[in-house]
Design a protein around this motif. Structure first.
Motif, PDB file in Angstrom:
ATOM      1  N   LEU A 194       0.823  -1.210   0.000  1.00  0.00           N
ATOM      2  CA  LEU A 194       0.000   0.000   0.000  1.00  0.00           C
ATOM      3  C   LEU A 194       0.856   1.259   0.000  1.00  0.00           C
ATOM      4  O   LEU A 194       0.553   2.236  -0.690  1.00  0.00           O
ATOM      5  N   GLU A 195       1.950   1.198   0.782  1.00  0.00           N
ATOM      6  CA  GLU A 195       2.866   2.343   0.811  1.00  0.00           C
ATOM      7  C   GLU A 195       3.460   2.589  -0.567  1.00  0.00           C
ATOM      8  O   GLU A 195       3.615   3.742  -1.008  1.00  0.00           O
ATOM      9  N   LYS A 196       3.792   1.500  -1.256  1.00  0.00           N
ATOM     10  CA  LYS A 196       4.362   1.645  -2.602  1.00  0.00           C
ATOM     11  C   LYS A 196       3.321   2.276  -3.534  1.00  0.00           C
ATOM     12  O   LYS A 196       3.645   3.150  -4.349  1.00  0.00           O
ATOM     13  N   LYS A 197       2.046   1.796  -3.394  1.00  0.00           N
ATOM     14  CA  LYS A 197       0.991   2.369  -4.231  1.00  0.00           C
ATOM     15  C   LYS A 197       0.787   3.844  -3.910  1.00  0.00           C
ATOM     16  O   LYS A 197       0.577   4.668  -4.802  1.00  0.00           O
ATOM     17  N   VAL A 198       0.829   4.154  -2.599  1.00  0.00           N
ATOM     18  CA  VAL A 198       0.681   5.560  -2.198  1.00  0.00           C
ATOM     19  C   VAL A 198       1.814   6.403  -2.760  1.00  0.00           C
ATOM     20  O   VAL A 198       1.595   7.525  -3.246  1.00  0.00           O
ATOM     21  N   ASP A 199       3.023   5.853  -2.720  1.00  0.00           N
ATOM     22  CA  ASP A 199       4.172   6.573  -3.300  1.00  0.00           C
ATOM     23  C   ASP A 199       3.960   6.812  -4.792  1.00  0.00           C
ATOM     24  O   ASP A 199       4.234   7.903  -5.320  1.00  0.00           O
ATOM     25  N   THR A 200       3.449   5.758  -5.463  1.00  0.00           N
ATOM     26  CA  THR A 200       3.186   5.893  -6.904  1.00  0.00           C
ATOM     27  C   THR A 200       2.121   6.946  -7.158  1.00  0.00           C
ATOM     28  O   THR A 200       2.245   7.778  -8.067  1.00  0.00           O
ATOM     29  N   LEU A 201       1.066   6.901  -6.314  1.00  0.00           N
ATOM     30  CA  LEU A 201      -0.007   7.896  -6.460  1.00  0.00           C
ATOM     31  C   LEU A 201       0.509   9.306  -6.205  1.00  0.00           C
ATOM     32  O   LEU A 201       0.114  10.258  -6.885  1.00  0.00           O
ATOM     33  N   GLU A 202       1.384   9.439  -5.212  1.00  0.00           N
ATOM     34  CA  GLU A 202       1.957  10.759  -4.929  1.00  0.00           C
ATOM     35  C   GLU A 202       2.774  11.257  -6.112  1.00  0.00           C
ATOM     36  O   GLU A 202       2.723  12.433  -6.465  1.00  0.00           O
ATOM     37  N   GLN A 203       3.532  10.315  -6.712  1.00  0.00           N
ATOM     38  CA  GLN A 203       4.311  10.705  -7.892  1.00  0.00           C
ATOM     39  C   GLN A 203       3.383  11.101  -9.042  1.00  0.00           C
ATOM     40  O   GLN A 203       3.614  12.116  -9.711  1.00  0.00           O
ATOM     41  N   ASP A 204       2.330  10.269  -9.237  1.00  0.00           N
ATOM     42  CA  ASP A 204       1.376  10.597 -10.302  1.00  0.00           C
ATOM     43  C   ASP A 204       0.690  11.926 -10.024  1.00  0.00           C
ATOM     44  O   ASP A 204       0.438  12.719 -10.940  1.00  0.00           O
ATOM     45  N   LEU A 205       0.376  12.170  -8.732  1.00  0.00           N
ATOM     46  CA  LEU A 205      -0.263  13.428  -8.369  1.00  0.00           C
ATOM     47  C   LEU A 205       0.663  14.609  -8.636  1.00  0.00           C
ATOM     48  O   LEU A 205       0.221  15.667  -9.108  1.00  0.00           O
ATOM     49  N   VAL A 236       2.987  14.681 -10.930  1.00  0.00           N
ATOM     50  CA  VAL A 236       3.011  14.864 -12.393  1.00  0.00           C
ATOM     51  C   VAL A 236       1.726  15.549 -12.855  1.00  0.00           C
ATOM     52  O   VAL A 236       1.746  16.443 -13.709  1.00  0.00           O
ATOM     53  N   LEU A 237       0.588  15.126 -12.241  1.00  0.00           N
ATOM     54  CA  LEU A 237      -0.688  15.725 -12.598  1.00  0.00           C
ATOM     55  C   LEU A 237      -0.718  17.211 -12.266  1.00  0.00           C
ATOM     56  O   LEU A 237      -1.225  18.031 -13.044  1.00  0.00           O
ATOM     57  N   LYS A 238      -0.153  17.575 -11.104  1.00  0.00           N
ATOM     58  CA  LYS A 238      -0.087  18.993 -10.738  1.00  0.00           C
ATOM     59  C   LYS A 238       0.733  19.777 -11.760  1.00  0.00           C
ATOM     60  O   LYS A 238       0.366  20.894 -12.139  1.00  0.00           O
ATOM     61  N   GLN A 239       1.857  19.162 -12.196  1.00  0.00           N
ATOM     62  CA  GLN A 239       2.675  19.828 -13.208  1.00  0.00           C
ATOM     63  C   GLN A 239       1.884  20.007 -14.510  1.00  0.00           C
ATOM     64  O   GLN A 239       1.920  21.075 -15.133  1.00  0.00           O
ATOM     65  N   GLU A 245      -0.558  22.800 -14.138  1.00  0.00           N
ATOM     66  CA  GLU A 245       0.106  24.107 -14.247  1.00  0.00           C
ATOM     67  C   GLU A 245       0.386  24.445 -15.704  1.00  0.00           C
ATOM     68  O   GLU A 245       0.164  25.578 -16.143  1.00  0.00           O
ATOM     69  N   VAL A 246       0.853  23.427 -16.438  1.00  0.00           N
ATOM     70  CA  VAL A 246       1.117  23.645 -17.865  1.00  0.00           C
ATOM     71  C   VAL A 246      -0.188  23.971 -18.588  1.00  0.00           C
ATOM     72  O   VAL A 246      -0.244  24.867 -19.448  1.00  0.00           O
ATOM     73  N   LEU A 247      -1.260  23.236 -18.201  1.00  0.00           N
ATOM     74  CA  LEU A 247      -2.554  23.482 -18.814  1.00  0.00           C
ATOM     75  C   LEU A 247      -3.056  24.892 -18.508  1.00  0.00           C
ATOM     76  O   LEU A 247      -3.607  25.574 -19.377  1.00  0.00           O
ATOM     77  N   LYS A 248      -2.842  25.332 -17.267  1.00  0.00           N
ATOM     78  CA  LYS A 248      -3.247  26.692 -16.905  1.00  0.00           C
ATOM     79  C   LYS A 248      -2.513  27.718 -17.768  1.00  0.00           C
ATOM     80  O   LYS A 248      -3.103  28.701 -18.224  1.00  0.00           O
ATOM     81  N   GLN A 249      -1.216  27.483 -17.959  1.00  0.00           N
ATOM     82  CA  GLN A 249      -0.429  28.394 -18.788  1.00  0.00           C
ATOM     83  C   GLN A 249      -0.951  28.383 -20.232  1.00  0.00           C
ATOM     84  O   GLN A 249      -1.091  29.435 -20.858  1.00  0.00           O
ATOM     85  N   ASP A 250      -1.253  27.156 -20.730  1.00  0.00           N
ATOM     86  CA  ASP A 250      -1.770  27.053 -22.097  1.00  0.00           C
ATOM     87  C   ASP A 250      -3.112  27.772 -22.222  1.00  0.00           C
ATOM     88  O   ASP A 250      -3.385  28.441 -23.230  1.00  0.00           O
ATOM     89  N   VAL A 251      -3.968  27.613 -21.191  1.00  0.00           N
ATOM     90  CA  VAL A 251      -5.269  28.290 -21.212  1.00  0.00           C
ATOM     91  C   VAL A 251      -5.092  29.808 -21.197  1.00  0.00           C
ATOM     92  O   VAL A 251      -5.791  30.540 -21.899  1.00  0.00           O
ATOM     93  N   ALA A 252      -4.132  30.272 -20.405  1.00  0.00           N
ATOM     94  CA  ALA A 252      -3.868  31.714 -20.346  1.00  0.00           C
ATOM     95  C   ALA A 252      -3.409  32.223 -21.714  1.00  0.00           C
ATOM     96  O   ALA A 252      -3.867  33.276 -22.194  1.00  0.00           O
ATOM     97  N   ILE A 253      -2.511  31.451 -22.345  1.00  0.00           N
ATOM     98  CA  ILE A 253      -2.034  31.835 -23.677  1.00  0.00           C
ATOM     99  C   ILE A 253      -3.185  31.796 -24.678  1.00  0.00           C
ATOM    100  O   ILE A 253      -3.322  32.687 -25.530  1.00  0.00           O
ATOM    101  N   LEU A 254      -4.043  30.747 -24.540  1.00  0.00           N
ATOM    102  CA  LEU A 254      -5.183  30.624 -25.444  1.00  0.00           C
ATOM    103  C   LEU A 254      -6.132  31.806 -25.280  1.00  0.00           C
ATOM    104  O   LEU A 254      -6.651  32.341 -26.263  1.00  0.00           O
ATOM    105  N   LYS A 255      -6.352  32.235 -24.034  1.00  0.00           N
ATOM    106  CA  LYS A 255      -7.216  33.395 -23.802  1.00  0.00           C
ATOM    107  C   LYS A 255      -6.641  34.642 -24.479  1.00  0.00           C
ATOM    108  O   LYS A 255      -7.379  35.432 -25.069  1.00  0.00           O
ATOM    109  N   GLN A 256      -5.326  34.791 -24.362  1.00  0.00           N
ATOM    110  CA  GLN A 256      -4.691  35.938 -25.015  1.00  0.00           C
ATOM    111  C   GLN A 256      -4.868  35.854 -26.531  1.00  0.00           C
ATOM    112  O   GLN A 256      -5.185  36.857 -27.195  1.00  0.00           O
ATOM    113  N   ASP A 257      -4.671  34.625 -27.069  1.00  0.00           N
ATOM    114  CA  ASP A 257      -4.827  34.452 -28.519  1.00  0.00           C
ATOM    115  C   ASP A 257      -6.260  34.739 -28.949  1.00  0.00           C
ATOM    116  O   ASP A 257      -6.490  35.348 -30.001  1.00  0.00           O
ATOM    117  N   VAL A 258      -7.228  34.291 -28.130  1.00  0.00           N
ATOM    118  CA  VAL A 258      -8.640  34.538 -28.458  1.00  0.00           C
ATOM    119  C   VAL A 258      -8.935  36.038 -28.428  1.00  0.00           C
ATOM    120  O   VAL A 258      -9.651  36.559 -29.288  1.00  0.00           O
TER     121      VAL A 258
END
Length: 264
Positions: free
Chosen positions: A68-79, A81-84, A87-100
């Motif tokens: 379970l600890e290993k799975k939690v570690d994996t989930l934390e790593q995935d989380l 990556v998901l946060k990253q 953040e990238v998606l937020k930046q892309d959305v901000a750029i997209l808003k500017q383009d729009v």
């Protein structure tokens, strides 16, 4: 074979234990220290099956916890990556808003340009139409005999200057209004002649229009009536054109106007 030997060992242990008199708890401890193999037999007597299996179950639980600890570690790593990715998606959305926003500005500018272009095109169409009309009118005026000679004999163009004195006199006497005076001055041509079929003298009040519409017919009829009132002669409202619809030709005939459609 293994089972009988285990039972025998239990009997032997029981016989050996009988040799040790047990008076106090210390005697029990001393006997167990001297005979460690008795401990297993003692466990079987004291502990229940569940308690005996407890270490194994705890070990299984620990193994599960480790997984379970290993799975939690994996989930934390995935989380992480998901946060990253978020953040990238937020930046892309901000750029997209500017383009729009930029695109909206460009579309607004484009709409303005299209509106201006439409005005320019409409102006050019109007200018081209006026030029075609002016050139067509000039051609008819210069070669009136070629166009109206098919209908009349002794064809003659009456210049406006010839009837202008009578027109002014009629306005002064109140025979025609100022509006009628100005309207008649805008008549394109006045053609005089005799109808070929019966030699009847007539005057044509001619409106020259490259493309014929209903308002051209109404204008010719109105100006012909003014001219007939002024000259006290029969005046036929006439429209000469290059382009028109059959509906307009029929409308003109129904209202007593003559349409001459010709090539140009």
């Amino acid at each position: 074979m293994l089972q009988s030997r285990v039972l025998k060992s239990s009997e032997e242990i029981e016989k050996e234990a009988q040799k040790y008199p047990v008076l106090t708890f210390a005697d029990i401890l001393r006997a167990l220290k001297e005979h460690p193999d008795w401990l297993e037999e003692l466990r079987k007597i004291i502990l229940t099956a569940d308690l005996i299996e407890l270490p194994q179950k705890i070990n299984e639980i620990l193994q599960r916890l480790e997984r379970l600890e290993k799975k939690v570690d994996t989930l934390e790593q995935d989380l992480a990556v998901l946060k990253q990715d978020v953040e990238v998606l937020k930046q892309d959305v901000a750029i997209l808003k500017q383009d729009v926003a930029i695109l909206k500005q460009d579309v607004a500018i484009l709409k303005q340009d299209v509106a201006i272009l439409k005005q320019d095109v409409a102006f050019l169409k109007g200018e081209v139409g006026r030029l075609k009309g002016k050139d067509f009118e000039r051609t008819i005026r210069e070669r009136y005999y070629a166009y109206f000679g098919r209908l009349l004999r002794k064809t003659r163009l009456i210049p406006m200057e010839k009837i202008l004195p009578r027109l002014e006199e009629a306005e002064e006497k109140g025979l025609i209004s100022e509006e009628e005076f100005d309207d008649l001055l805008r008549l394109d041509l006045i053609v005089e002649g005799q109808i070929k079929s019966n030699k009847k003298p007539v005057i044509l009040a001619v409106e020259v229009s490259y493309s014929l519409y209903e308002e051209d017919i109404q204008r010719a009829i109105r100006r012909a009536n003014i001219l007939a009132h002024l000259l006290q002669k029969e005046v036929i409202p006439t429209v000469i054109c290059v382009e028109t619809k059959e509906d307009f030709i029929k409308l003109a005939e129904d209202q007593g106007a003559f349409v001459l459609k010709t090539d140009y």
